[in-house]
Design a protein around this motif. Structure first.
Motif, mmCIF file in Angstrom:
data_model
loop_
_atom_site.group_PDB
_atom_site.id
_atom_site.type_symbol
_atom_site.label_atom_id
_atom_site.label_comp_id
_atom_site.label_asym_id
_atom_site.label_seq_id
_atom_site.Cartn_x
_atom_site.Cartn_y
_atom_site.Cartn_z
ATOM 1 N N ARG A 1 -43.712 -17.459 4.258
ATOM 2 C CA ARG A 1 -44.096 -17.594 2.848
ATOM 3 C C ARG A 1 -42.919 -17.340 1.917
ATOM 4 O O ARG A 1 -42.702 -18.058 0.943
ATOM 5 N N TYR A 2 -42.140 -16.278 2.219
ATOM 6 C CA TYR A 2 -41.049 -15.889 1.326
ATOM 7 C C TYR A 2 -39.682 -16.405 1.787
ATOM 8 O O TYR A 2 -38.687 -16.182 1.100
ATOM 9 N N ASP A 3 -39.653 -17.068 2.948
ATOM 10 C CA ASP A 3 -38.421 -17.623 3.501
ATOM 11 C C ASP A 3 -37.349 -16.538 3.683
ATOM 12 O O ASP A 3 -36.228 -16.655 3.184
ATOM 13 N N VAL A 4 -37.752 -15.456 4.375
ATOM 14 C CA VAL A 4 -36.851 -14.333 4.639
ATOM 15 C C VAL A 4 -36.994 -13.905 6.101
ATOM 16 O O VAL A 4 -37.879 -14.364 6.806
ATOM 17 N N SER A 5 -36.138 -12.987 6.513
ATOM 18 C CA SER A 5 -36.203 -12.459 7.875
ATOM 19 C C SER A 5 -37.266 -11.371 7.990
ATOM 20 O O SER A 5 -37.739 -10.834 6.984
ATOM 21 N N MET B 1 -41.316 -17.648 -2.313
ATOM 22 C CA MET B 1 -39.908 -17.637 -1.991
ATOM 23 C C MET B 1 -39.194 -16.587 -2.847
ATOM 24 O O MET B 1 -39.512 -16.414 -4.014
ATOM 25 N N VAL B 2 -38.264 -15.927 -2.257
ATOM 26 C CA VAL B 2 -37.484 -14.909 -2.957
ATOM 27 C C VAL B 2 -36.453 -15.615 -3.829
ATOM 28 O O VAL B 2 -35.792 -16.555 -3.401
ATOM 29 N N GLU B 3 -36.338 -15.162 -5.068
ATOM 30 C CA GLU B 3 -35.402 -15.777 -6.003
ATOM 31 C C GLU B 3 -34.080 -15.033 -6.009
ATOM 32 O O GLU B 3 -34.030 -13.842 -5.722
ATOM 33 N N LYS B 4 -33.019 -15.729 -6.368
ATOM 34 C CA LYS B 4 -31.686 -15.129 -6.442
ATOM 35 C C LYS B 4 -31.484 -14.550 -7.844
ATOM 36 O O LYS B 4 -30.781 -15.112 -8.668
ATOM 37 N N THR B 5 -32.134 -13.412 -8.070
ATOM 38 C CA THR B 5 -32.085 -12.778 -9.389
ATOM 39 C C THR B 5 -31.166 -11.570 -9.415
ATOM 40 O O THR B 5 -30.954 -10.982 -10.468
ATOM 41 N N GLY B 6 -30.673 -11.169 -8.267
ATOM 42 C CA GLY B 6 -29.900 -9.942 -8.178
ATOM 43 C C GLY B 6 -30.763 -8.780 -7.715
ATOM 44 O O GLY B 6 -30.253 -7.759 -7.285
ATOM 45 N N ARG B 7 -32.067 -8.929 -7.805
ATOM 46 C CA ARG B 7 -33.003 -7.909 -7.313
ATOM 47 C C ARG B 7 -33.207 -8.173 -5.827
ATOM 48 O O ARG B 7 -33.478 -9.300 -5.428
ATOM 49 N N PRO B 8 -33.069 -7.143 -4.991
ATOM 50 C CA PRO B 8 -33.209 -7.345 -3.546
ATOM 51 C C PRO B 8 -34.525 -8.036 -3.183
ATOM 52 O O PRO B 8 -35.566 -7.780 -3.796
ATOM 53 N N GLY B 9 -34.450 -8.904 -2.172
ATOM 54 C CA GLY B 9 -35.606 -9.669 -1.740
ATOM 55 C C GLY B 9 -36.785 -8.805 -1.344
ATOM 56 O O GLY B 9 -37.936 -9.121 -1.675
ATOM 57 N N TYR B 10 -36.510 -7.706 -0.645
ATOM 58 C CA TYR B 10 -37.621 -6.877 -0.193
ATOM 59 C C TYR B 10 -38.380 -6.264 -1.377
ATOM 60 O O TYR B 10 -39.591 -6.090 -1.320
ATOM 61 N N LEU C 1 -52.977 -7.380 5.313
ATOM 62 C CA LEU C 1 -51.881 -8.171 4.777
ATOM 63 C C LEU C 1 -51.611 -9.309 5.754
ATOM 64 O O LEU C 1 -51.903 -9.177 6.953
ATOM 65 N N PRO C 2 -51.053 -10.410 5.293
ATOM 66 C CA PRO C 2 -50.648 -11.457 6.238
ATOM 67 C C PRO C 2 -49.674 -10.867 7.257
ATOM 68 O O PRO C 2 -48.994 -9.869 6.990
ATOM 69 N N SER C 3 -49.598 -11.497 8.411
ATOM 70 C CA SER C 3 -48.703 -11.002 9.462
ATOM 71 C C SER C 3 -47.252 -11.082 9.001
ATOM 72 O O SER C 3 -46.918 -11.809 8.054
ATOM 73 N N THR C 4 -46.389 -10.365 9.702
ATOM 74 C CA THR C 4 -44.961 -10.404 9.384
ATOM 75 C C THR C 4 -44.449 -11.828 9.458
ATOM 76 O O THR C 4 -43.707 -12.281 8.576
ATOM 77 N N GLN D 1 -38.642 -7.776 -4.353
ATOM 78 C CA GLN D 1 -39.391 -8.886 -4.936
ATOM 79 C C GLN D 1 -40.698 -9.101 -4.167
ATOM 80 O O GLN D 1 -41.755 -9.324 -4.766
ATOM 81 N N ILE D 2 -40.620 -9.008 -2.839
ATOM 82 C CA ILE D 2 -41.819 -9.180 -2.010
ATOM 83 C C ILE D 2 -42.785 -8.031 -2.257
ATOM 84 O O ILE D 2 -43.984 -8.241 -2.421
ATOM 85 N N ALA D 3 -42.266 -6.806 -2.306
ATOM 86 C CA ALA D 3 -43.124 -5.644 -2.577
ATOM 87 C C ALA D 3 -43.792 -5.797 -3.939
ATOM 88 O O ALA D 3 -44.984 -5.504 -4.087
ATOM 89 N N ASP D 4 -43.048 -6.281 -4.932
ATOM 90 C CA ASP D 4 -43.624 -6.501 -6.269
ATOM 91 C C ASP D 4 -44.777 -7.499 -6.204
ATOM 92 O O ASP D 4 -45.821 -7.289 -6.812
ATOM 93 N N ASP D 5 -44.571 -8.588 -5.472
ATOM 94 C CA ASP D 5 -45.597 -9.619 -5.379
ATOM 95 C C ASP D 5 -46.844 -9.097 -4.660
ATOM 96 O O ASP D 5 -47.967 -9.293 -5.127
ATOM 97 N N LEU D 6 -46.638 -8.400 -3.542
ATOM 98 C CA LEU D 6 -47.782 -7.849 -2.808
ATOM 99 C C LEU D 6 -48.491 -6.773 -3.631
ATOM 100 O O LEU D 6 -49.722 -6.704 -3.647
ATOM 101 N N ARG D 7 -47.729 -5.952 -4.354
ATOM 102 C CA ARG D 7 -48.304 -4.925 -5.215
ATOM 103 C C ARG D 7 -49.167 -5.562 -6.302
ATOM 104 O O ARG D 7 -50.259 -5.106 -6.606
#
Length: 127
Positions: free
Chosen positions: A41-45, A1-10, A32-35, A12-18
């Motif tokens: 997984r990350y509860d995003v669009s 799940m993407v956290e509300k840290t002020g860092r854009p969700g995309y 990679l898992p499908s879109t 955060q996801i790129a960081d996790d996948l990286r």
């Protein structure tokens, strides 16, 4: 799940996948898992997931194959580690420069607001 840290969700996801690519959880050649799976997984669009994958494509960590999916590039883990090591002090310099630019923009915004106030007050007086 993407956290509300002020860092854009995309990012955060790129960081996790990286990180998964760097540690070998996502091995070279692995899909990679499908879109849809990443959205869940990350509860995003889907647009947020696509932006994250675009970041990884730009970094040459993944490659898309039309109709098949997105796959980890060969040598991506090594490239990711090298990039992380290279970012060290230079990354801090960039962050410092960005902070300075933000402050300069804030100062300019204040000066523009003061000028607008003065101009509009001048117009009211002249009527």
């Amino acid at each position: 799940m993407v956290e509300k840290t002020g860092r854009p969700g995309y990012l955060q996801i790129a960081d996790d996948l990286r990180r998964q690519i760097r540690t070998g959880s996502l091995a070279p050649g692995a899909a990679l898992p499908s879109t849809a799976q990443l959205c869940q997984r990350y509860d995003v669009s889907a647009s947020v997931v696509k932006a994250a994958i675009s970041v990884l494509r730009t970094e040459n960590l993944v490659v898309g194959q039309q109709g098949k999916g997105v796959f980890v590039r060969e040598g991506a883990a090594e490239a990711s580690v090298e990039a992380a090591n290279a970012e060290g002090p230079a990354s801090q310099d960039v962050m410092d420069q960005l902070a300075q630019m933000r402050q300069t923009l804030a100062d300019l915004g204040g000066r523009i607001a003061d000028l607008e106030k003065a101009v509009f007050q001048e117009r009211k007086r002249s009527r």
